[in-house]
Design an enzyme around this catalytic site. Structure first.
Site, mmCIF file in Angstrom:
data_model
loop_
_atom_site.group_PDB
_atom_site.id
_atom_site.type_symbol
_atom_site.label_atom_id
_atom_site.label_comp_id
_atom_site.label_asym_id
_atom_site.label_seq_id
_atom_site.Cartn_x
_atom_site.Cartn_y
_atom_site.Cartn_z
ATOM 1 N N LYS A 1 3.014 4.628 -1.146
ATOM 2 C CA LYS A 1 3.829 4.432 -2.349
ATOM 3 C C LYS A 1 5.323 4.330 -2.059
ATOM 4 O O LYS A 1 6.078 3.738 -2.840
ATOM 5 C CB LYS A 1 3.590 5.590 -3.326
ATOM 6 C CG LYS A 1 2.255 5.544 -4.047
ATOM 7 C CD LYS A 1 2.247 4.508 -5.145
ATOM 8 C CE LYS A 1 1.029 4.639 -6.037
ATOM 9 N NZ LYS A 1 1.043 3.672 -7.146
ATOM 10 N N SER B 1 -5.028 5.141 2.101
ATOM 11 C CA SER B 1 -3.800 4.953 1.336
ATOM 12 C C SER B 1 -2.957 6.206 1.156
ATOM 13 O O SER B 1 -1.769 6.110 0.852
ATOM 14 C CB SER B 1 -4.123 4.356 -0.038
ATOM 15 O OG SER B 1 -5.039 5.180 -0.730
#
Length: 419
Positions: free
Chosen positions: A64, A318
Protein backbone atom coordinates in the site's frame (compact mmCIF):
# COMPACT_ATOMS: atom_id res chain seq x y z
CA UNK A 1 -15.00 -18.40 -10.73
CA UNK A 2 -15.51 -15.59 -13.24
CA UNK A 3 -13.90 -15.36 -16.66
CA UNK A 4 -13.06 -11.89 -17.91
CA UNK A 5 -13.09 -10.49 -21.44
CA UNK A 6 -10.20 -10.41 -23.93
CA UNK A 7 -7.07 -9.42 -21.95
CA UNK A 8 -5.09 -8.43 -25.08
CA UNK A 9 -7.26 -5.38 -25.67
CA UNK A 10 -5.45 -2.05 -25.34
CA UNK A 11 -5.39 0.71 -24.30
CA UNK A 12 -6.70 0.06 -20.81
CA UNK A 13 -8.99 2.29 -18.80
CA UNK A 14 -6.27 3.08 -16.28
CA UNK A 15 -2.83 4.70 -16.41
CA UNK A 16 -0.60 4.22 -19.43
CA UNK A 17 2.64 2.27 -19.28
CA UNK A 18 4.56 5.56 -19.51
CA UNK A 19 2.64 6.92 -16.50
CA UNK A 20 3.40 3.80 -14.46
CA UNK A 21 7.06 3.99 -15.41
CA UNK A 22 7.11 7.65 -14.30
CA UNK A 23 5.43 6.64 -11.04
CA UNK A 24 8.22 4.14 -10.46
CA UNK A 25 10.79 6.91 -10.09
CA UNK A 26 8.63 8.57 -7.44
CA UNK A 27 7.68 5.41 -5.53
CA UNK A 28 11.30 4.27 -5.56
CA UNK A 29 12.14 7.06 -3.12
CA UNK A 30 10.45 5.16 -0.29
CA UNK A 31 9.47 1.65 -1.38
CA UNK A 32 12.06 -1.09 -1.22
CA UNK A 33 12.48 -3.75 -3.90
CA UNK A 34 11.11 -6.71 -2.01
CA UNK A 35 12.54 -10.23 -2.44
CA UNK A 36 11.23 -12.65 -5.05
CA UNK A 37 11.66 -16.08 -3.49
CA UNK A 38 11.25 -19.47 -5.15
CA UNK A 39 9.07 -22.10 -3.45
CA UNK A 40 9.93 -25.73 -4.08
CA UNK A 41 6.90 -26.91 -2.11
CA UNK A 42 4.42 -24.85 -4.15
CA UNK A 43 6.20 -25.79 -7.37
CA UNK A 44 5.58 -29.45 -6.54
CA UNK A 45 1.91 -28.68 -5.80
CA UNK A 46 1.42 -26.72 -9.02
CA UNK A 47 3.69 -28.70 -11.31
CA UNK A 48 5.49 -25.54 -12.47
CA UNK A 49 7.98 -23.06 -10.96
CA UNK A 50 6.44 -20.78 -8.32
CA UNK A 51 7.93 -17.50 -7.10
CA UNK A 52 6.71 -15.52 -4.08
CA UNK A 53 6.78 -11.72 -4.28
CA UNK A 54 7.28 -10.71 -0.65
CA UNK A 55 5.44 -7.41 -0.28
CA UNK A 56 4.81 -8.54 3.29
CA UNK A 57 8.41 -7.40 3.79
CA UNK A 58 7.71 -3.97 2.28
CA UNK A 59 8.02 -0.86 4.43
CA UNK A 60 4.83 -0.50 6.54
CA UNK A 61 4.25 -4.21 5.93
CA UNK A 62 2.37 -4.10 2.61
CA UNK A 63 2.33 -2.88 -0.98
CA UNK A 64 0.00 0.00 0.00
CA UNK A 65 2.91 2.37 0.48
CA UNK A 66 3.35 2.44 -3.31
CA UNK A 67 -0.04 3.89 -4.20
CA UNK A 68 -0.31 6.08 -1.12
CA UNK A 69 3.06 7.76 -1.62
CA UNK A 70 2.47 8.29 -5.34
CA UNK A 71 -0.94 9.87 -4.73
CA UNK A 72 0.33 12.19 -1.99
CA UNK A 73 3.34 13.20 -4.06
CA UNK A 74 0.95 14.50 -6.74
CA UNK A 75 -0.83 16.91 -4.40
CA UNK A 76 -0.41 20.63 -5.00
CA UNK A 77 1.16 22.88 -2.38
CA UNK A 78 -2.30 24.17 -1.49
CA UNK A 79 -3.66 20.63 -1.09
CA UNK A 80 -0.71 19.63 1.08
CA UNK A 81 -1.41 22.58 3.33
CA UNK A 82 -4.98 21.34 3.87
CA UNK A 83 -3.76 17.93 4.97
CA UNK A 84 -5.05 14.49 4.02
CA UNK A 85 -7.57 12.06 5.45
CA UNK A 86 -8.06 8.35 4.84
CA UNK A 87 -10.13 5.47 6.18
CA UNK A 88 -8.80 1.96 6.60
CA UNK A 89 -8.69 -1.07 8.87
CA UNK A 90 -4.93 -1.29 8.54
CA UNK A 91 -2.62 -1.35 5.54
CA UNK A 92 -3.92 1.71 3.66
CA UNK A 93 -3.91 3.60 6.96
CA UNK A 94 -0.25 2.82 7.54
CA UNK A 95 0.67 3.58 3.93
CA UNK A 96 -0.96 7.02 4.01
CA UNK A 97 0.40 7.83 7.47
CA UNK A 98 3.94 6.89 6.40
CA UNK A 99 3.72 8.77 3.09
CA UNK A 100 2.34 11.87 4.81
CA UNK A 101 5.17 11.84 7.32
CA UNK A 102 7.78 11.53 4.58
CA UNK A 103 6.24 14.40 2.60
CA UNK A 104 5.58 16.67 5.59
CA UNK A 105 1.79 16.50 5.29
CA UNK A 106 -0.60 16.32 8.23
CA UNK A 107 -2.68 13.12 8.11
CA UNK A 108 -5.88 12.12 9.87
CA UNK A 109 -6.76 8.44 9.66
CA UNK A 110 -10.18 7.01 10.50
CA UNK A 111 -10.15 3.38 11.63
CA UNK A 112 -12.98 1.07 12.77
CA UNK A 113 -13.55 0.83 16.52
CA UNK A 114 -12.53 -2.84 16.55
CA UNK A 115 -9.31 -2.39 14.58
CA UNK A 116 -6.44 -4.66 15.58
CA UNK A 117 -4.29 -2.96 18.21
CA UNK A 118 -0.96 -3.46 16.36
CA UNK A 119 -2.37 -1.71 13.25
CA UNK A 120 -3.76 1.14 15.35
CA UNK A 121 -0.46 1.59 17.14
CA UNK A 122 1.62 1.44 13.95
CA UNK A 123 -0.54 4.06 12.21
CA UNK A 124 -0.24 6.42 15.14
CA UNK A 125 3.51 5.77 15.37
CA UNK A 126 3.91 7.17 11.83
CA UNK A 127 2.60 10.49 13.14
CA UNK A 128 -1.02 10.45 12.00
CA UNK A 129 -3.99 11.53 14.11
CA UNK A 130 -6.09 8.37 14.46
CA UNK A 131 -9.86 8.59 14.95
CA UNK A 132 -11.82 5.45 15.81
CA UNK A 133 -15.23 5.56 14.15
CA UNK A 134 -17.73 2.97 12.96
CA UNK A 135 -17.96 -0.75 13.52
CA UNK A 136 -17.36 -1.65 9.85
CA UNK A 137 -15.11 -0.10 7.20
CA UNK A 138 -18.05 1.35 5.20
CA UNK A 139 -19.08 3.40 8.24
CA UNK A 140 -15.48 4.48 8.76
CA UNK A 141 -15.25 5.59 5.11
CA UNK A 142 -18.35 7.74 5.51
CA UNK A 143 -16.89 9.36 8.61
CA UNK A 144 -13.68 10.16 6.74
CA UNK A 145 -15.63 11.65 3.82
CA UNK A 146 -17.60 13.87 6.21
CA UNK A 147 -14.34 15.00 7.82
CA UNK A 148 -12.92 15.89 4.40
CA UNK A 149 -16.02 17.93 3.55
CA UNK A 150 -15.98 19.77 6.87
CA UNK A 151 -12.23 20.54 7.03
CA UNK A 152 -11.08 20.64 3.41
CA UNK A 153 -8.61 17.79 3.94
CA UNK A 154 -7.90 15.79 0.80
CA UNK A 155 -9.49 12.32 0.92
CA UNK A 156 -7.02 9.64 -0.16
CA UNK A 157 -8.95 6.65 -1.56
CA UNK A 158 -7.55 3.17 -0.97
CA UNK A 159 -7.89 1.96 -4.57
CA UNK A 160 -10.21 3.94 -6.87
CA UNK A 161 -7.88 6.66 -8.20
CA UNK A 162 -5.49 6.80 -11.20
CA UNK A 163 -2.53 7.93 -9.07
CA UNK A 164 -3.10 5.06 -6.62
CA UNK A 165 -3.40 2.55 -9.47
CA UNK A 166 -0.23 3.84 -11.12
CA UNK A 167 1.62 3.57 -7.82
CA UNK A 168 0.54 -0.03 -7.33
CA UNK A 169 1.45 -0.70 -10.96
CA UNK A 170 5.10 -0.15 -10.13
CA UNK A 171 4.99 -3.60 -8.54
CA UNK A 172 4.11 -5.07 -11.94
CA UNK A 173 7.14 -3.46 -13.55
CA UNK A 174 9.31 -4.82 -10.75
CA UNK A 175 8.00 -8.34 -11.36
CA UNK A 176 8.83 -8.19 -15.06
CA UNK A 177 12.35 -6.98 -14.34
CA UNK A 178 12.93 -9.73 -11.78
CA UNK A 179 11.25 -12.59 -13.68
CA UNK A 180 11.07 -11.71 -17.39
CA UNK A 181 9.88 -15.22 -18.28
CA UNK A 182 6.84 -15.11 -15.97
CA UNK A 183 3.75 -16.74 -17.49
CA UNK A 184 1.15 -16.19 -14.73
CA UNK A 185 0.77 -13.64 -11.94
CA UNK A 186 -1.69 -14.34 -9.11
CA UNK A 187 -2.91 -11.31 -7.17
CA UNK A 188 -5.23 -10.82 -4.15
CA UNK A 189 -8.24 -8.57 -4.84
CA UNK A 190 -10.16 -6.35 -2.46
CA UNK A 191 -11.32 -3.13 -4.08
CA UNK A 192 -8.98 -3.84 -6.99
CA UNK A 193 -6.19 -1.28 -6.65
CA UNK A 194 -3.28 -3.72 -6.65
CA UNK A 195 -4.43 -6.00 -9.44
CA UNK A 196 -5.58 -3.14 -11.65
CA UNK A 197 -2.15 -1.54 -11.33
CA UNK A 198 -0.23 -4.79 -11.84
CA UNK A 199 -2.42 -5.88 -14.76
CA UNK A 200 -2.14 -2.46 -16.42
CA UNK A 201 1.64 -2.58 -16.22
CA UNK A 202 2.29 -6.18 -17.25
CA UNK A 203 -0.37 -6.39 -19.96
CA UNK A 204 0.75 -3.18 -21.65
CA UNK A 205 4.41 -4.12 -21.55
CA UNK A 206 3.65 -7.65 -22.72
CA UNK A 207 1.56 -6.23 -25.58
CA UNK A 208 4.43 -3.96 -26.52
CA UNK A 209 6.79 -6.97 -26.50
CA UNK A 210 4.42 -9.16 -28.50
CA UNK A 211 3.77 -11.80 -25.84
CA UNK A 212 1.11 -12.69 -23.29
CA UNK A 213 1.05 -12.96 -19.50
CA UNK A 214 -1.88 -14.40 -17.59
CA UNK A 215 -3.16 -12.40 -14.59
CA UNK A 216 -5.44 -14.16 -12.11
CA UNK A 217 -7.23 -12.35 -9.29
CA UNK A 218 -8.20 -13.98 -6.00
CA UNK A 219 -10.98 -12.96 -3.62
CA UNK A 220 -12.12 -14.40 -0.32
CA UNK A 221 -15.35 -16.31 -0.99
CA UNK A 222 -17.00 -14.51 1.93
CA UNK A 223 -16.36 -11.09 0.38
CA UNK A 224 -16.27 -11.65 -3.38
CA UNK A 225 -17.68 -8.55 -5.06
CA UNK A 226 -15.91 -9.02 -8.38
CA UNK A 227 -17.46 -12.29 -9.66
CA UNK A 228 -20.95 -10.82 -9.19
CA UNK A 229 -19.92 -7.49 -10.70
CA UNK A 230 -18.26 -9.06 -13.73
CA UNK A 231 -21.33 -11.20 -14.33
CA UNK A 232 -23.53 -8.08 -14.11
CA UNK A 233 -21.21 -6.03 -16.31
CA UNK A 234 -20.90 -3.23 -13.77
CA UNK A 235 -19.76 -2.67 -10.16
CA UNK A 236 -22.28 -4.32 -7.87
CA UNK A 237 -22.76 -4.14 -4.11
CA UNK A 238 -22.64 -7.34 -2.08
CA UNK A 239 -23.25 -8.05 1.58
CA UNK A 240 -19.91 -9.48 2.70
CA UNK A 241 -19.84 -12.24 5.30
CA UNK A 242 -17.14 -11.90 7.98
CA UNK A 243 -13.78 -13.19 6.76
CA UNK A 244 -10.32 -13.58 8.26
CA UNK A 245 -9.06 -11.78 5.13
CA UNK A 246 -10.32 -8.37 6.27
CA UNK A 247 -7.71 -6.64 4.11
CA UNK A 248 -9.62 -7.66 0.96
CA UNK A 249 -13.16 -7.50 2.36
CA UNK A 250 -14.75 -4.81 0.18
CA UNK A 251 -18.48 -4.66 -0.58
CA UNK A 252 -18.20 -2.89 -3.96
CA UNK A 253 -15.43 -2.73 -6.59
CA UNK A 254 -13.87 0.60 -7.45
CA UNK A 255 -15.28 2.05 -10.70
CA UNK A 256 -11.87 2.59 -12.32
CA UNK A 257 -10.56 -0.70 -10.95
CA UNK A 258 -13.55 -2.61 -12.31
CA UNK A 259 -13.01 -1.21 -15.80
CA UNK A 260 -9.35 -2.23 -15.81
CA UNK A 261 -10.00 -5.69 -14.35
CA UNK A 262 -12.80 -6.29 -16.86
CA UNK A 263 -10.41 -5.60 -19.73
CA UNK A 264 -7.03 -6.75 -18.43
CA UNK A 265 -7.49 -9.61 -15.96
CA UNK A 266 -7.92 -13.13 -17.33
CA UNK A 267 -9.82 -14.70 -14.46
CA UNK A 268 -11.09 -14.05 -10.95
CA UNK A 269 -11.34 -16.99 -8.53
CA UNK A 270 -12.42 -17.34 -4.91
CA UNK A 271 -10.92 -19.17 -1.93
CA UNK A 272 -12.49 -20.34 1.32
CA UNK A 273 -11.51 -19.45 4.86
CA UNK A 274 -9.90 -22.89 5.24
CA UNK A 275 -7.96 -22.35 1.99
CA UNK A 276 -6.56 -19.08 3.36
CA UNK A 277 -5.67 -20.55 6.76
CA UNK A 278 -3.94 -23.49 5.08
CA UNK A 279 -1.95 -21.11 2.86
CA UNK A 280 -0.79 -19.05 5.84
CA UNK A 281 0.39 -22.20 7.57
CA UNK A 282 2.25 -23.36 4.45
CA UNK A 283 3.98 -19.99 4.15
CA UNK A 284 5.04 -20.07 7.81
CA UNK A 285 6.26 -23.64 7.76
CA UNK A 286 7.69 -23.96 4.26
CA UNK A 287 8.79 -20.43 3.38
CA UNK A 288 9.36 -19.02 6.90
CA UNK A 289 7.19 -16.04 6.01
CA UNK A 290 4.56 -14.36 8.18
CA UNK A 291 1.73 -13.24 5.90
CA UNK A 292 -1.65 -11.79 6.81
CA UNK A 293 -4.79 -13.62 5.58
CA UNK A 294 -5.42 -11.26 2.65
CA UNK A 295 -1.77 -11.50 1.68
CA UNK A 296 -1.96 -15.31 1.51
CA UNK A 297 -4.91 -15.39 -0.93
CA UNK A 298 -2.73 -15.97 -4.01
CA UNK A 299 -1.05 -18.99 -2.42
CA UNK A 300 -4.46 -20.22 -1.27
CA UNK A 301 -5.58 -20.23 -4.91
CA UNK A 302 -2.58 -22.35 -5.91
CA UNK A 303 -3.19 -24.85 -3.11
CA UNK A 304 -6.90 -25.01 -3.99
CA UNK A 305 -6.14 -25.91 -7.61
CA UNK A 306 -7.42 -22.68 -9.16
CA UNK A 307 -4.18 -21.81 -10.99
CA UNK A 308 -3.09 -23.60 -14.18
CA UNK A 309 0.42 -25.07 -14.43
CA UNK A 310 1.59 -23.05 -17.41
CA UNK A 311 5.16 -21.84 -16.95
CA UNK A 312 6.61 -19.71 -14.16
CA UNK A 313 3.96 -18.42 -11.74
CA UNK A 314 4.32 -15.50 -9.33
CA UNK A 315 2.10 -15.30 -6.24
CA UNK A 316 2.01 -11.82 -4.71
CA UNK A 317 2.13 -11.84 -0.90
CA UNK A 318 0.48 -8.46 -0.53
CA UNK A 319 0.93 -7.85 3.20
CA UNK A 320 2.21 -9.15 6.51
CA UNK A 321 0.37 -7.04 9.10
CA UNK A 322 -1.44 -9.58 11.26
CA UNK A 323 -2.67 -9.36 14.82
CA UNK A 324 -0.79 -12.02 16.87
CA UNK A 325 -4.08 -13.13 18.45
CA UNK A 326 -5.59 -13.71 15.02
CA UNK A 327 -2.45 -15.56 13.96
CA UNK A 328 -2.89 -17.92 16.90
CA UNK A 329 -6.44 -18.75 15.79
CA UNK A 330 -5.50 -19.04 12.13
CA UNK A 331 -2.69 -21.49 12.89
CA UNK A 332 -5.21 -23.71 14.65
CA UNK A 333 -7.64 -23.47 11.73
CA UNK A 334 -4.84 -24.12 9.27
CA UNK A 335 -3.76 -27.23 11.14
CA UNK A 336 -7.35 -28.49 11.20
CA UNK A 337 -7.84 -27.72 7.50
CA UNK A 338 -4.66 -29.70 6.76
CA UNK A 339 -5.93 -32.67 8.82
CA UNK A 340 -3.19 -32.14 11.37
CA UNK A 341 -5.38 -31.17 14.31
CA UNK A 342 -8.33 -33.30 15.35
CA UNK A 343 -11.02 -32.55 17.94
CA UNK A 344 -13.14 -35.45 19.16
CA UNK A 345 -16.05 -35.84 21.55
CA UNK A 346 -16.45 -39.32 23.04
CA UNK A 347 -19.18 -40.53 25.37
CA UNK A 348 -17.74 -42.91 27.98
CA UNK A 349 -19.28 -45.13 30.65
CA UNK A 350 -18.72 -43.58 34.08
CA UNK A 351 -16.34 -46.14 35.51
CA UNK A 352 -12.64 -46.22 36.37
CA UNK A 353 -10.06 -46.76 33.63
CA UNK A 354 -11.96 -45.32 30.66
CA UNK A 355 -9.82 -42.19 30.32
CA UNK A 356 -6.67 -44.30 30.56
CA UNK A 357 -8.07 -46.63 27.89
CA UNK A 358 -8.62 -43.75 25.46
CA UNK A 359 -5.10 -42.44 26.16
CA UNK A 360 -3.73 -45.92 25.47
CA UNK A 361 -5.56 -46.17 22.14
CA UNK A 362 -4.34 -42.74 21.03
CA UNK A 363 -0.77 -43.58 22.03
CA UNK A 364 -1.04 -46.80 20.07
CA UNK A 365 -1.57 -44.88 16.85
CA UNK A 366 1.04 -42.22 17.73
CA UNK A 367 -1.46 -39.37 18.11
CA UNK A 368 -0.17 -36.64 20.41
CA UNK A 369 -2.80 -35.39 22.88
CA UNK A 370 -2.94 -31.59 23.07
CA UNK A 371 -5.94 -30.96 25.32
CA UNK A 372 -8.47 -33.01 27.32
CA UNK A 373 -11.76 -32.03 28.98
CA UNK A 374 -13.45 -34.75 31.05
CA UNK A 375 -16.87 -33.86 32.51
CA UNK A 376 -19.95 -35.42 34.05
CA UNK A 377 -21.99 -32.24 33.62
CA UNK A 378 -22.56 -31.98 29.89
CA UNK A 379 -26.09 -31.29 28.65
CA UNK A 380 -28.00 -34.48 27.83
CA UNK A 381 -25.61 -36.82 29.65
CA UNK A 382 -27.04 -39.89 31.36
CA UNK A 383 -26.14 -40.44 35.01
CA UNK A 384 -23.90 -43.32 33.94
CA UNK A 385 -22.03 -41.31 31.28
CA UNK A 386 -19.15 -38.86 31.10
CA UNK A 387 -18.19 -36.70 28.13
CA UNK A 388 -14.59 -36.60 26.92
CA UNK A 389 -13.45 -33.80 24.61
CA UNK A 390 -9.96 -34.52 23.34
CA UNK A 391 -7.76 -32.65 20.86
CA UNK A 392 -4.86 -34.45 19.19
CA UNK A 393 -2.16 -33.67 16.65
CA UNK A 394 -2.18 -35.84 13.52
CA UNK A 395 0.19 -36.11 10.57
CA UNK A 396 -2.39 -35.66 7.82
CA UNK A 397 -5.52 -37.22 6.34
CA UNK A 398 -4.37 -40.85 6.51
CA UNK A 399 -3.24 -40.57 10.13
CA UNK A 400 -6.46 -38.75 11.07
CA UNK A 401 -8.50 -41.62 9.63
CA UNK A 402 -6.30 -44.12 11.46
CA UNK A 403 -7.00 -42.41 14.81
CA UNK A 404 -10.77 -42.44 14.28
CA UNK A 405 -10.71 -46.05 13.08
CA UNK A 406 -8.75 -47.20 16.17
CA UNK A 407 -11.35 -45.68 18.49
CA UNK A 408 -14.27 -47.15 16.56
CA UNK A 409 -12.65 -50.58 16.40
CA UNK A 410 -12.36 -50.48 20.20
CA UNK A 411 -16.11 -49.91 20.48
CA UNK A 412 -16.23 -46.12 20.92
CA UNK A 413 -18.24 -43.71 18.77
CA UNK A 414 -16.15 -40.53 18.47
CA UNK A 415 -17.84 -37.42 17.09
CA UNK A 416 -15.49 -35.26 15.01
CA UNK A 417 -16.22 -31.56 15.54
CA UNK A 418 -16.12 -30.73 11.80
CA UNK A 419 -18.36 -33.58 10.66
Amino acid sequence: MATVTDPTRTPFAGPSLDEIEAARAIVGRVARQTPLESSRFLAEVLGAPVLLKCENLQRTGSYKIRGAYHRLSKLTAEERERGVVAASAGNHAQGVAFAARELGIHATIFMPVGVAIPKFQATRAYGADVVLSGSIVDETLRAAAEFAEQTGAVLIPPFDHPDVVAGQGTLGLELLDEAPDVATIVVPIGGGGLISGVASAVKQRAHREGRSIRVIGVQAANAAAYPASLAAGEPTDIAPVPTIADGIAVSRPGALNFAIIRDAVDEVVTVTEDDIARAMLVLMERAKLVVEPAGAAAVAAILAGHVPADGTTIAILSGGNIDPLLMQRVIGNGLAASDRYLKLTIMLPDRPGQLARIAELLAGVNANVVEVLHTRHGRGLQLSQVELDVSVETRGTEHRQQVIAALRTAGYDPVVDDE
